[in-house]
Design a protein around this motif. Structure first.
Motif, short mmCIF file in Angstrom:
data_model
loop_
_atom_site.label_atom_id
_atom_site.label_comp_id
_atom_site.label_asym_id
_atom_site.label_seq_id
_atom_site.Cartn_x
_atom_site.Cartn_y
_atom_site.Cartn_z
N CYS A 42 0.63 -1.35 0.08
CA CYS A 42 -0.10 0.06 -0.18
C CYS A 42 0.89 1.17 -0.08
O CYS A 42 2.13 1.36 0.48
CB CYS A 42 -0.92 0.07 1.15
SG CYS A 42 -0.02 0.08 2.84
N ALA A 43 0.41 2.28 -0.51
CA ALA A 43 1.02 3.57 -0.55
C ALA A 43 -0.02 4.82 -0.44
O ALA A 43 -1.04 4.46 -0.76
CB ALA A 43 1.81 3.82 -1.85
N GLU A 44 0.59 5.93 0.15
CA GLU A 44 -0.46 7.04 0.08
C GLU A 44 0.34 8.34 -0.80
O GLU A 44 1.55 8.43 -0.77
CB GLU A 44 -0.57 7.75 1.46
CG GLU A 44 -1.68 6.81 2.14
CD GLU A 44 -2.03 7.45 3.45
OE1 GLU A 44 -1.37 8.64 3.86
OE2 GLU A 44 -2.84 6.89 4.09
N VAL A 45 -0.51 9.09 -1.59
CA VAL A 45 0.11 10.17 -2.33
C VAL A 45 -0.77 11.37 -1.64
O VAL A 45 -1.98 11.25 -2.07
CB VAL A 45 -0.32 9.92 -3.88
CG1 VAL A 45 0.41 11.12 -4.59
CG2 VAL A 45 0.30 8.44 -4.29
N LYS A 46 0.00 12.24 -1.24
CA LYS A 46 -0.60 13.42 -0.65
C LYS A 46 -1.08 14.50 -1.71
O LYS A 46 -0.25 14.72 -2.65
CB LYS A 46 0.54 14.12 0.25
CG LYS A 46 0.55 13.15 1.55
CD LYS A 46 1.53 14.06 2.79
CE LYS A 46 1.76 13.10 4.01
NZ LYS A 46 2.63 13.94 4.82
N TYR A 47 -2.11 14.96 -1.55
CA TYR A 47 -2.58 16.12 -2.58
C TYR A 47 -1.57 17.29 -2.50
O TYR A 47 -1.22 17.48 -1.45
CB TYR A 47 -4.00 16.22 -2.11
CG TYR A 47 -5.31 15.27 -2.19
CD1 TYR A 47 -4.91 14.21 -3.24
CD2 TYR A 47 -5.93 14.99 -1.21
CE1 TYR A 47 -5.95 13.25 -3.54
CE2 TYR A 47 -6.76 14.11 -1.57
CZ TYR A 47 -6.73 12.97 -2.35
OH TYR A 47 -7.67 11.93 -2.47
N GLY A 59 2.26 -5.18 2.80
CA GLY A 59 1.05 -5.38 3.49
C GLY A 59 0.18 -4.21 3.60
O GLY A 59 0.43 -2.98 2.86
N ALA A 60 -1.20 -4.31 4.27
CA ALA A 60 -2.23 -3.37 4.38
C ALA A 60 -1.83 -1.96 4.92
O ALA A 60 -2.18 -1.02 4.80
CB ALA A 60 -3.37 -3.91 4.75
N SER A 61 -1.14 -2.23 6.20
CA SER A 61 -0.58 -1.09 6.90
C SER A 61 0.82 -1.33 7.29
O SER A 61 1.23 -0.83 8.48
CB SER A 61 -1.43 -0.93 8.04
OG SER A 61 -1.68 -2.10 8.83
N GLY A 62 1.73 -1.84 6.57
CA GLY A 62 3.04 -2.35 6.85
C GLY A 62 3.99 -0.99 7.06
O GLY A 62 3.78 0.02 6.43
N THR A 63 5.12 -1.14 7.64
CA THR A 63 6.03 0.04 7.72
C THR A 63 7.39 -0.30 6.83
O THR A 63 8.10 0.51 6.49
CB THR A 63 6.48 0.11 9.35
OG1 THR A 63 7.01 -0.96 9.80
CG2 THR A 63 5.20 0.67 10.17
N ARG A 64 7.46 -1.57 6.47
CA ARG A 64 8.64 -2.08 5.61
C ARG A 64 8.50 -1.68 4.41
O ARG A 64 7.38 -2.00 3.75
CB ARG A 64 8.78 -3.59 5.82
CG ARG A 64 10.12 -4.15 5.05
CD ARG A 64 10.16 -5.63 5.36
NE ARG A 64 9.06 -6.50 4.89
CZ ARG A 64 9.06 -7.04 3.70
NH1 ARG A 64 9.77 -6.83 2.65
NH2 ARG A 64 7.91 -7.74 3.33
N VAL A 65 9.43 -0.91 3.94
CA VAL A 65 9.47 -0.41 2.45
C VAL A 65 9.64 -1.42 1.47
O VAL A 65 10.58 -2.31 1.79
CB VAL A 65 10.52 0.72 2.27
CG1 VAL A 65 10.77 1.30 0.82
CG2 VAL A 65 10.27 1.98 3.12
N LEU A 66 8.93 -1.50 0.37
CA LEU A 66 9.02 -2.46 -0.69
C LEU A 66 9.80 -1.78 -1.79
O LEU A 66 10.80 -2.47 -2.31
CB LEU A 66 7.74 -2.91 -1.17
CG LEU A 66 6.96 -4.07 0.04
CD1 LEU A 66 5.85 -4.66 -0.68
CD2 LEU A 66 8.07 -5.15 0.35
N PHE A 67 9.26 -0.59 -2.34
CA PHE A 67 9.76 -0.07 -3.37
C PHE A 67 9.33 1.34 -3.37
O PHE A 67 8.36 1.58 -2.72
CB PHE A 67 9.47 -0.79 -4.61
CG PHE A 67 7.91 -0.85 -5.19
CD1 PHE A 67 7.40 0.27 -6.06
CD2 PHE A 67 7.16 -2.09 -4.76
CE1 PHE A 67 6.17 0.02 -6.32
CE2 PHE A 67 5.83 -2.29 -5.05
CZ PHE A 67 5.32 -1.08 -5.72
#
Length: 197
Positions: A42-47, A59-67
């Motif tokens: 999952c990721a978030e893009v701030k407006y 995962g859905a709310s993980g803290t480990r960076v994937l890419f």
């Protein structure tokens, strides 16, 4: 795909949901029966963010960076976007061909060790209709689904299909072995976020 961790499948869904301050992307594996598998990232893009950088976590709310997807100009490397793994190694990149995209959105996807793949909107009529929609005095998003096919030497290597609905949902199909799923998912997110529509 050992380098992509548990991402061994070739079909994924990318869902985008709009929040108050950010858009959220969720990536899930698409099972053979068409059902939704586990959430992989999952990721978030701030407006109104000036930085074109999107970090995907496990995962859905993980803290480990994937890419991470990062605009090349942030590193002084020109136009387009690069995808970096958690260790900072280059996975691949993509860029939009702006002149070709005036009529039909066109992207170039590159992964080290593979020839470039050129992706275009599948339906020319829908491509023109999307552009005309922007000039109409309507305060409604363009809901008609659109699709992209990426080809190398006339052979399809990746397809991204936008599905019907008020929320953006894409099905990503990797059609050849070896294409990194993180790069394919990043390209799908770029089709939703970065291209001029």
């Amino acid at each position: 795909m050992g380098s992509a961790g548990q991402w061994t499948g070739s079909r994924f869904t990318v869902r985008q949901e709009n929040g108050l301050k950010a858009a959220r992307y969720t990536v899930s594996e698409l099972m053979p029966d068409g059902s939704q598998g586990e959430v992989l990232a999952c990721a978030e893009v701030k407006y109104l963010s000036l930085k074109e950088k999107i970090t995907f976590h496990a995962g859905a709310s993980g803290t480990r960076v994937l890419f991470t997807i990062e605009e090349r100009c942030l590193r002084g490397a020109g136009d387009g976007y690069d995808v970096w793994d958690a260790e900072g190694d280059l996975v691949g990149g993509f860029e939009e061909r702006e002149i070709a995209s005036l009529v039909r959105s066109t992207w170039v996807l590159d992964e080290p060790g593979f020839p470039d793949a050129v992706g275009r909107e599948r339906n020319r009529f829908v491509a023109v209709l999307r552009r005309a929609w922007d000039f109409l005095p309507l305060d409604m998003p363009f809901l008609w689904p659109y699709h992209f096919d990426f080809e190398t030497g006339g052979k399809r290597v990746l397809k991204v299909d936008r599905k019907w609905g008020l929320r953006d949902r894409y099905v990503v199909d990797i059609l050849i072995p070896g294409l990194d799923p993180r790069l394919a998912v990043a390209q799908a997110v770029a089709l939703d976020t970065f291209q001029d529509r």
